[in-house]
Enzyme design. Structure first.
Site, PDB file in Angstrom:
ATOM      1  CE1 TYR A  61       3.869   1.289 -14.119  1.00  0.00           C
ATOM      2  CE2 TYR A  61       3.568  -0.669 -12.759  1.00  0.00           C
ATOM      3  CZ  TYR A  61       3.633   0.706 -12.891  1.00  0.00           C
ATOM      4  OH  TYR A  61       3.454   1.497 -11.788  1.00  0.00           O
ATOM      5  CE1 TYR A  94       2.509  -2.929  -8.891  1.00  0.00           C
ATOM      6  CE2 TYR A  94       1.312  -1.230 -10.098  1.00  0.00           C
ATOM      7  CZ  TYR A  94       2.421  -1.635  -9.365  1.00  0.00           C
ATOM      8  OH  TYR A  94       3.427  -0.735  -9.089  1.00  0.00           O
ATOM      9  NE  ARG A 102       2.688   0.326  -4.321  1.00  0.00           N
ATOM     10  CZ  ARG A 102       2.982   1.617  -4.506  1.00  0.00           C
ATOM     11  NH1 ARG A 102       3.684   1.990  -5.556  1.00  0.00           N
ATOM     12  NH2 ARG A 102       2.579   2.533  -3.656  1.00  0.00           N
ATOM     13  CG  HIS A 128       1.030   4.017  -8.298  1.00  0.00           C
ATOM     14  ND1 HIS A 128       0.696   2.709  -8.003  1.00  0.00           N
ATOM     15  CD2 HIS A 128       2.250   3.960  -8.894  1.00  0.00           C
ATOM     16  CE1 HIS A 128       1.672   1.902  -8.395  1.00  0.00           C
ATOM     17  NE2 HIS A 128       2.620   2.641  -8.959  1.00  0.00           N
ATOM     18  CG  HIS A 152       5.566   5.751 -11.247  1.00  0.00           C
ATOM     19  ND1 HIS A 152       6.211   5.435 -10.071  1.00  0.00           N
ATOM     20  CD2 HIS A 152       4.896   4.625 -11.610  1.00  0.00           C
ATOM     21  CE1 HIS A 152       5.943   4.192  -9.737  1.00  0.00           C
ATOM     22  NE2 HIS A 152       5.146   3.679 -10.653  1.00  0.00           N
TER      23      HIS A 152
END
Length: 242
Positions: free
Chosen positions: A108, A147, A157, A160, A162
């Protein structure tokens, strides 16, 4: 028609993952330790922003271009599209849909993300759009990477995105995560496994949609968002009952 303000239904906790799920380690410290309190909603919580197309930039929905500085971001180019609907399948128009995600390497653009994958200088990872009169929304982006995270020694994870959906007031903001069809990490993710309903998990997984893909350019994934009813999308912060 002017809608009279009134209190919204409280969260239906019987259909959501329990707050305390030891397999998801951070829920141990974040779950409530005392009885919950009911607070009356203020007028500012029951009224809120009205969004229109003048508030949306030309490239807000295009995460391939909206942060690009000296080239396009690295990764698989994809389209994410679908409809925001009520329980009867009717599209909800003029609804703000926001998206944020990691880049192709799984990182991110956030100062607290210290994963070793590099930051892509041409990818911001944020976008937004308004649904049209039929409730349809559309984003162009880069497929995010999985990640690692500090749940167990080797926890990862799944890839995905959000998604946030704004209703007519701030207390009707709903947040969910969209996963990708065929990702083997979905079945072993401790966060996904907190969801007790197998069908609810399936509704969070977007199938590939070659009919909406652009040949020699982008693959597409279709993700419909249902706000209410037995087939509703699972939301992380649902403030309404089903």
């Amino acid at each position: 028609m002017v809608r009279k303000p009134g209190e919204y239904f409280q969260r239906d906790r019987d259909i959501h993952p329990p707050a305390f799920t030891p397999g998801y380690k951070t829920s141990v410290t974040r779950s409530p330790q005392k009885a919950l309190l009911s607070l009356e909603q203020s007028l500012s919580e029951m009224t809120g922003p009205v969004f229109n197309h003048n508030a949306i930039g030309e490239l807000d929905h295009d995460m391939i271009l909206n942060y690009a500085k000296d080239g396009e971001p690295i990764g698989q180019r994809i389209i994410v599209h679908g409809r925001v609907m009520d329980e009867s399948g009717k599209g909800i128009p003029n609804t703000l849909v926001e998206a944020w995600q990691a880049n192709a390497g799984g990182r991110y653009r956030h100062k607290k993300d210290t994963y070793l994958a590099p930051i892509d200088p041409n990818f911001g990872g944020c976008g937004r759009c308004l649904t049209d009169e039929e409730g349809y929304y559309y984003f162009r982006t880069i497929k995010p990477g999985p990640y690692p995270w500090r749940n167990y020694i080797n926890s990862w994870r799944p890839a995905h995105i959000h998604l946030s959906i704004f209703g007519p007031s701030f207390s009707q903001r709903l947040i969910t995560q969209m996963y990708f069809e065929g990702d083997p990490l979905i079945d072993i993710c401790p966060i996904v496994k907190t969801i007790p309903d197998e069908e609810a998990i399936k509704r969070l997984i977007a199938p590939m949609d070659l009919n909406a893909s652009v040949p020699l350019d982008c693959r597409a994934y279709k993700f419909d968002i249902v706000l209410r009813g037995r087939r509703s999308t699972l939301f992380e912060n649902r403030l309404e009952g089903n």
